[in-house]
Design a protein around this motif. Structure first.
Motif, PDB file in Angstrom:
ATOM      1  N   UNK A   1       0.835  -1.207   0.000  1.00 36.41           N
ATOM      2  CA  UNK A   1       0.000   0.000   0.000  1.00 36.41           C
ATOM      3  C   UNK A   1       0.871   1.259   0.000  1.00 36.41           C
ATOM      4  N   UNK A   2       1.915   1.252   0.793  1.00 30.22           N
ATOM      5  CA  UNK A   2       2.786   2.427   0.863  1.00 30.22           C
ATOM      6  C   UNK A   2       3.558   2.631  -0.437  1.00 30.22           C
ATOM      7  N   UNK A   3       3.963   1.550  -1.081  1.00 30.68           N
ATOM      8  CA  UNK A   3       4.633   1.700  -2.370  1.00 30.68           C
ATOM      9  C   UNK A   3       3.677   2.265  -3.419  1.00 30.68           C
ATOM     10  N   UNK A   4       2.424   1.847  -3.367  1.00 28.53           N
ATOM     11  CA  UNK A   4       1.433   2.421  -4.283  1.00 28.53           C
ATOM     12  C   UNK A   4       1.253   3.917  -4.022  1.00 28.53           C
ATOM     13  N   UNK A   5       1.285   4.305  -2.757  1.00 25.97           N
ATOM     14  CA  UNK A   5       1.172   5.726  -2.427  1.00 25.97           C
ATOM     15  C   UNK A   5       2.398   6.502  -2.904  1.00 25.97           C
ATOM     16  N   UNK A   6       3.557   5.869  -2.861  1.00 30.52           N
ATOM     17  CA  UNK A   6       4.769   6.526  -3.367  1.00 30.52           C
ATOM     18  C   UNK A   6       4.633   6.821  -4.855  1.00 30.52           C
ATOM     19  N   UNK A   7       4.209   5.817  -5.614  1.00 27.53           N
ATOM     20  CA  UNK A   7       4.062   5.992  -7.060  1.00 27.53           C
ATOM     21  C   UNK A   7       2.978   7.024  -7.367  1.00 27.53           C
ATOM     22  N   UNK A   8       1.876   6.974  -6.620  1.00 33.57           N
ATOM     23  CA  UNK A   8       0.804   7.938  -6.844  1.00 33.57           C
ATOM     24  C   UNK A   8       1.263   9.360  -6.528  1.00 33.57           C
ATOM     25  N   UNK A   9       2.011   9.524  -5.452  1.00 36.32           N
ATOM     26  CA  UNK A   9       2.504  10.861  -5.092  1.00 36.32           C
ATOM     27  C   UNK A   9       3.513  11.373  -6.115  1.00 36.32           C
ATOM     28  N   UNK A  10       4.336  10.477  -6.643  1.00 38.34           N
ATOM     29  CA  UNK A  10       5.283  10.894  -7.678  1.00 38.34           C
ATOM     30  C   UNK A  10       4.559  11.375  -8.929  1.00 38.34           C
TER      31      UNK A  10
ATOM     32  N   UNK B   1       1.854  12.898  -9.046  1.00 34.96           N
ATOM     33  CA  UNK B   1       1.301  14.229  -8.779  1.00 34.96           C
ATOM     34  C   UNK B   1       2.384  15.235  -8.381  1.00 34.96           C
ATOM     35  N   UNK B   2       3.651  14.840  -8.521  1.00 40.22           N
ATOM     36  CA  UNK B   2       4.789  15.703  -8.177  1.00 40.22           C
ATOM     37  C   UNK B   2       4.768  16.117  -6.706  1.00 40.22           C
ATOM     38  N   UNK B   3       4.174  15.277  -5.878  1.00 44.12           N
ATOM     39  CA  UNK B   3       4.157  15.523  -4.435  1.00 44.12           C
ATOM     40  C   UNK B   3       5.321  14.738  -3.825  1.00 44.12           C
ATOM     41  N   UNK B   4       6.506  15.307  -3.920  1.00 39.95           N
ATOM     42  CA  UNK B   4       7.713  14.578  -3.545  1.00 39.95           C
ATOM     43  C   UNK B   4       7.835  14.402  -2.034  1.00 39.95           C
ATOM     44  N   UNK B   5       7.333  15.350  -1.262  1.00 40.30           N
ATOM     45  CA  UNK B   5       7.419  15.220   0.197  1.00 40.30           C
ATOM     46  C   UNK B   5       6.586  14.031   0.682  1.00 40.30           C
ATOM     47  N   UNK B   6       5.376  13.897   0.166  1.00 39.74           N
ATOM     48  CA  UNK B   6       4.532  12.765   0.554  1.00 39.74           C
ATOM     49  C   UNK B   6       5.123  11.447   0.068  1.00 39.74           C
ATOM     50  N   UNK B   7       5.671  11.457  -1.135  1.00 43.81           N
ATOM     51  CA  UNK B   7       6.289  10.240  -1.664  1.00 43.81           C
ATOM     52  C   UNK B   7       7.465   9.810  -0.801  1.00 43.81           C
ATOM     53  N   UNK B   8       8.278  10.769  -0.390  1.00 41.81           N
ATOM     54  CA  UNK B   8       9.421  10.436   0.462  1.00 41.81           C
ATOM     55  C   UNK B   8       8.964   9.954   1.829  1.00 41.81           C
TER      56      UNK B   8
END
Length: 204
Positions: free
Chosen positions: A117-126, A128-135
């Motif tokens: 689930x967290x890896x999916x959130x990383x890809x989704x945040x990337x 949307x260019x939301x790098x802080x959330x992805x990190x």
């Protein structure tokens, strides 16, 4: 033609961007025809630290996004590689159901689902260019991966070799009796061969 008023900071910033964050210089373009990079200053005439005519040492938003994205992608690649190593270790021990006890198996499944689930959130945040959330999610997934690795490691250390004895199959009486019967028929026919052939001669 103007020259840069502060070449030293610009050179330092461009060097750090290329070496630390993997940002490609704007005057280098890839040529599939030459299978190499070519020098083209079309995109280096603006205020970019890679351009020789820039008067600014700051990065553009595109270069900043590329630097942040490259850091996250590098960490993501390391996390996925580590997860694959854990899966290979589990497969080498016969699968998670054979390796882990029942209580640890439940924890493993929960941790693994949370990790995905967290890896999916990383890809989704990337995306949307939301790098802080992805990190944030990427670093959080490392804790789940560490817990999974600990479960697998301790379970593999507790494994004991066991020998499973199989029961012998039942004696094949049917085929044995059939073979014995055929054998006696052949022996009887061989012992009575003279009588059989004499009866044939009398008929002719």
């Amino acid at each position: 033609m103007t020259t840069s008023r502060a070449p030293a900071p610009r050179v330092k910033k461009s060097t750090a961007s290329a070496s630390m964050w993997g940002v490609s210089p704007t005057h280098l373009v890839w040529s599939a025809q030459h299978n190499s990079t070519l020098v083209d200053y079309t995109w280096s005439v603006g205020n970019t630290p890679f351009g020789p005519f820039s008067e600014l040492s700051s990065l553009s938003f595109i270069q900043k996004d590329a630097a942040k994205r490259n850091v996250i992608l590098t960490s993501l690649n390391f996390t996925i590689t580590s997860a694959l190593d854990v899966l290979e270790s589990i497969s080498a021990h016969g699968g998670e159901r054979k390796l882990l006890p029942h209580n640890q198996l439940s924890e493993f499944i929960q941790r693994w689902n949370l990790f995905k689930y967290k890896l999916d959130k990383v890809v989704s945040s990337l995306s949307h260019l939301d790098f802080e959330t992805a990190l944030y999610y990427l670093r959080s997934s490392d804790h789940d991966l560490y817990a999974i690795h600990s479960l697998v490691y301790h379970a593999s250390q507790d494994l004991e070799a066991s020998l499973v004895c199989f029961e012998d199959p039942p004696f094949p009486w049917a085929s044995f009796l059939m073979s014995v019967g055929i054998f006696f028929v052949l022996v009887y026919a061989y012992s009575q061969r003279d009588k059989l052939f004499s009866n044939k001669r009398k008929q002719f």
